[in-house]
Design a protein around this motif. Structure first.
Motif, PDB file in Angstrom:
ATOM      1  N   ASP A 187      21.353  40.712  52.089  1.00 59.92           N
ATOM      2  CA  ASP A 187      21.312  40.551  53.548  1.00 59.92           C
ATOM      3  C   ASP A 187      21.330  41.915  54.249  1.00 59.92           C
ATOM      4  O   ASP A 187      20.633  42.126  55.249  1.00 59.92           O
ATOM      5  CB  ASP A 187      22.505  39.710  54.022  1.00 59.92           C
ATOM      6  CG  ASP A 187      22.471  38.305  53.448  1.00 59.92           C
ATOM      7  OD1 ASP A 187      21.378  37.705  53.408  1.00 59.92           O
ATOM      8  OD2 ASP A 187      23.531  37.815  53.026  1.00 59.92           O
ATOM      9  N   ALA A 230      29.602  31.234  56.293  1.00 61.00           N
ATOM     10  CA  ALA A 230      29.169  32.608  56.556  1.00 61.00           C
ATOM     11  C   ALA A 230      29.383  33.457  55.310  1.00 61.00           C
ATOM     12  O   ALA A 230      30.436  34.056  55.118  1.00 61.00           O
ATOM     13  CB  ALA A 230      29.944  33.188  57.739  1.00 61.00           C
ATOM     14  N   SER A 231      28.381  33.475  54.456  1.00 62.04           N
ATOM     15  CA  SER A 231      28.473  34.220  53.208  1.00 62.04           C
ATOM     16  C   SER A 231      27.374  35.278  53.172  1.00 62.04           C
ATOM     17  O   SER A 231      26.181  34.958  53.288  1.00 62.04           O
ATOM     18  CB  SER A 231      28.323  33.271  52.012  1.00 62.04           C
ATOM     19  OG  SER A 231      28.344  33.983  50.799  1.00 62.04           O
ATOM     20  N   PHE A 232      27.768  36.525  53.037  1.00 63.13           N
ATOM     21  CA  PHE A 232      26.820  37.633  53.003  1.00 63.13           C
ATOM     22  C   PHE A 232      26.785  38.237  51.608  1.00 63.13           C
ATOM     23  O   PHE A 232      27.767  38.221  50.879  1.00 63.13           O
ATOM     24  CB  PHE A 232      27.215  38.717  54.013  1.00 63.13           C
ATOM     25  CG  PHE A 232      27.028  38.325  55.444  1.00 63.13           C
ATOM     26  CD1 PHE A 232      25.913  38.720  56.152  1.00 63.13           C
ATOM     27  CD2 PHE A 232      27.986  37.553  56.091  1.00 63.13           C
ATOM     28  CE1 PHE A 232      25.735  38.364  57.476  1.00 63.13           C
ATOM     29  CE2 PHE A 232      27.823  37.188  57.416  1.00 63.13           C
ATOM     30  CZ  PHE A 232      26.694  37.592  58.116  1.00 63.13           C
ATOM     31  N   ASN A 233      25.636  38.785  51.261  1.00 60.87           N
ATOM     32  CA  ASN A 233      25.508  39.519  50.006  1.00 60.87           C
ATOM     33  C   ASN A 233      24.748  40.809  50.267  1.00 60.87           C
ATOM     34  O   ASN A 233      24.301  41.073  51.395  1.00 60.87           O
ATOM     35  CB  ASN A 233      24.813  38.673  48.937  1.00 60.87           C
ATOM     36  CG  ASN A 233      23.472  38.132  49.416  1.00 60.87           C
ATOM     37  OD1 ASN A 233      22.651  38.874  49.952  1.00 60.87           O
ATOM     38  ND2 ASN A 233      23.229  36.838  49.214  1.00 60.87           N
ATOM     39  N   ALA A 280      27.851  35.263  62.729  1.00 61.14           N
ATOM     40  CA  ALA A 280      27.878  34.228  61.692  1.00 61.14           C
ATOM     41  C   ALA A 280      29.253  33.581  61.598  1.00 61.14           C
ATOM     42  O   ALA A 280      29.371  32.364  61.398  1.00 61.14           O
ATOM     43  CB  ALA A 280      27.483  34.830  60.346  1.00 61.14           C
ATOM     44  N   VAL A 307      18.930  38.950  60.233  1.00 59.01           N
ATOM     45  CA  VAL A 307      19.960  38.770  59.206  1.00 59.01           C
ATOM     46  C   VAL A 307      20.704  37.455  59.399  1.00 59.01           C
ATOM     47  O   VAL A 307      20.926  36.702  58.444  1.00 59.01           O
ATOM     48  CB  VAL A 307      20.949  39.956  59.222  1.00 59.01           C
ATOM     49  CG1 VAL A 307      22.105  39.704  58.258  1.00 59.01           C
ATOM     50  CG2 VAL A 307      20.232  41.238  58.844  1.00 59.01           C
ATOM     51  N   THR A 308      21.099  37.160  60.645  1.00 62.14           N
ATOM     52  CA  THR A 308      21.861  35.934  60.897  1.00 62.14           C
ATOM     53  C   THR A 308      21.042  34.695  60.579  1.00 62.14           C
ATOM     54  O   THR A 308      21.555  33.750  59.957  1.00 62.14           O
ATOM     55  CB  THR A 308      22.344  35.877  62.356  1.00 62.14           C
ATOM     56  OG1 THR A 308      23.091  37.055  62.664  1.00 62.14           O
ATOM     57  CG2 THR A 308      23.219  34.661  62.597  1.00 62.14           C
ATOM     58  N   SER A 316      25.808  40.755  63.179  1.00 66.45           N
ATOM     59  CA  SER A 316      25.422  39.543  62.445  1.00 66.45           C
ATOM     60  C   SER A 316      26.627  38.932  61.738  1.00 66.45           C
ATOM     61  O   SER A 316      26.757  37.704  61.671  1.00 66.45           O
ATOM     62  CB  SER A 316      24.316  39.862  61.435  1.00 66.45           C
ATOM     63  OG  SER A 316      24.785  40.728  60.421  1.00 66.45           O
ATOM     64  N   GLU A 376      19.863  30.166  54.539  1.00 66.87           N
ATOM     65  CA  GLU A 376      20.255  30.106  53.135  1.00 66.87           C
ATOM     66  C   GLU A 376      21.457  29.190  52.929  1.00 66.87           C
ATOM     67  O   GLU A 376      21.520  28.417  51.972  1.00 66.87           O
ATOM     68  CB  GLU A 376      20.577  31.515  52.629  1.00 66.87           C
ATOM     69  CG  GLU A 376      20.838  31.602  51.137  1.00 66.87           C
ATOM     70  CD  GLU A 376      19.625  31.241  50.306  1.00 66.87           C
ATOM     71  OE1 GLU A 376      19.808  30.795  49.157  1.00 66.87           O
ATOM     72  OE2 GLU A 376      18.480  31.397  50.806  1.00 66.87           O
ATOM     73  N   SER A 377      22.426  29.263  53.865  1.00 63.33           N
ATOM     74  CA  SER A 377      23.616  28.425  53.741  1.00 63.33           C
ATOM     75  C   SER A 377      23.274  26.949  53.912  1.00 63.33           C
ATOM     76  O   SER A 377      23.727  26.101  53.136  1.00 63.33           O
ATOM     77  CB  SER A 377      24.667  28.842  54.769  1.00 63.33           C
ATOM     78  OG  SER A 377      25.802  28.013  54.694  1.00 63.33           O
ATOM     79  N   VAL A 410      20.969  34.242  56.845  1.00 65.23           N
ATOM     80  CA  VAL A 410      22.231  33.731  56.300  1.00 65.23           C
ATOM     81  C   VAL A 410      22.385  32.249  56.632  1.00 65.23           C
ATOM     82  O   VAL A 410      22.773  31.445  55.774  1.00 65.23           O
ATOM     83  CB  VAL A 410      23.422  34.535  56.860  1.00 65.23           C
ATOM     84  CG1 VAL A 410      24.752  33.883  56.495  1.00 65.23           C
ATOM     85  CG2 VAL A 410      23.384  35.961  56.335  1.00 65.23           C
TER      86      VAL A 410
END
Length: 372
Positions: free
Chosen positions: A337, A331-334, A316, A33-34, A312, A40-41, A37
């Motif tokens: 993730d 550090a943006s999660f959706n 992040a 997951v990390t 994670s 993607e960032s 992220v």
């Protein structure tokens, strides 16, 4: 006792082993997951450079190690500008500088004053710089806000005090958080006379963007045209390597998680051979016994998924504050993730439990009961 209660009871009787195995799954989930992220960032931050200008597509050096290392000559820009179907083209030099410890990555954009409007730049305060003015700079309105700067003040950029003559807005966050210089001035500062990093192309109304791109690509083999996010790898190999690293790390994390959970389930199988034999003797089917083993592994994995998701998020946030990533990693999660965390955990549990479960299902009741 229901089937689910039996699964939870079996895990509860081996608390330490369950906890340690869940932690192993959590670490695998956290890694997957990390990395997703982070990748993607960083991809979004890098791709924003190509989205700064109001253009139908961008042009940069093909297979550059990094988009900021892209080299396009002004002569090439002029030649491409004469290509049939091209309405306008703007050459831009982009560089990065460490402003201070809080802003280790600060964007510098070199753009001729005459190209400000075509590029989509609006001067919201003060004035524009001159074509060859030195020690004059415009700040993006977000940068001015973050740095508490106003028109008329000075700002130290790269060890040189610059006079802030204006504030600008482009509507693009990455550009509005940086600075703008006359193109020739930034070329001199970067020792890149006659060079730009990329060019932004507008196509004549009614003309095919794809056809214009194809012609430019064929006539300039060292350059690549980019119009979508997924094509960014053509002009930034680091991003392609980062994506490949993410895929490789995901496979490794999944493999390690499977091995650890499988090892735990095999130990459990060896210790519980008589138990499984008894269950078979009282009428349990092979399918139900297999479901019991798989269910226990999935329960462990789901616990690991929850713990790994939490880890994670924490990791992040820590990475976001790292000096080397400050300003480019957010550090943006959706929801996707966390679905990834769940899928990873389920895959680990299902694959890891398959072999021990099949062995348990194939046990002969009498042979199992005779085992000491």
């Amino acid at each position: 006792m229901t089937f689910l209660e039996l699964v939870l009871h079996n895990l509860g009787t081996r608390k330490t082993r369950t906890a340690l195995t869940s932690i192993a799954v959590a670490l695998a989930v956290m890694t997957v997951v990390t990395l997703g992220v982070v990748t993607e960032s960083l991809r979004s931050s890098a791709a924003e450079v190509l989205e700064m200008g109001r253009a139908d597509f961008s042009i940069a050096q093909r297979d550059a190690s990094d988009i900021l290392n892209s080299v396009v000559t002004e002569a090439q820009v002029a030649t491409i500008g004469k290509t049939p179907g091209v309405a306008s083209i703007v050459g831009v030099l982009v560089a990065m500088v460490k402003l201070n410890s809080d802003n280790p990555i600060f964007l510098e954009i070199g753009l001729a004053p005459s190209e400000l409007a075509p590029f989509g730049v609006h001067v919201v305060a003060g004035r524009s710089y001159g074509p060859r003015s030195t020690n004059d700079v415009m700040l993006g309105w977000q940068a001015a806000q973050n740095l508490h700067k106003k028109v008329g003040q000075t700002i130290d950029i790269g060890g040189t005090p610059e006079h802030i003559v204006g504030l600008y807005s482009t509507g693009q966050g990455y550009a509005d958080s940086g600075s703008m210089f006359p193109l020739v001035t930034l070329q001199g500062m970067q020792r890149k006379a006659g060079l730009v990093t990329m060019a932004f192309v507008r196509v004549e109304r009614g003309k095919s963007v794809a056809a214009v791109r194809a012609r430019i690509d064929s006539e300039n083999p060292n350059l690549a045209t980019v119009s979508t996010f997924t094509q960014f790898g053509l002009v930034d190999r680091n991003l392609a390597f980062l994506s490949a690293t993410q895929s490789g790390a995901r496979i490794v994390a999944l493999f390690i998680g499977v091995i650890i959970v499988m090892n735990t389930m095999l130990l459990s199988f060896i210790e519980r051979i008589r138990e499984f034999g008894l269950l078979r003797a009282i009428g349990w089917t092979r399918r139900r016994l297999l479901a019991l083993v798989v269910g226990e592994a999935l329960a462990i994995s789901l616990i690991g998924a929850m713990v790994g998701s939490a880890l994670s998020v924490v990791f992040a946030i820590v990475l976001e504050r790292a000096p080397s990533l400050r300003g480019i990693f957010h550090a943006s999660f959706n929801a996707g993730d966390f679905w990834t965390a769940l899928y990873t955990a389920i895959a680990i549990g299902a694959i890891a439990a398959l072999y021990p479960g099949l062995r348990a299902a194939r046990l002969r009741p009498l042979a199992a009961l005779r085992r000491e």
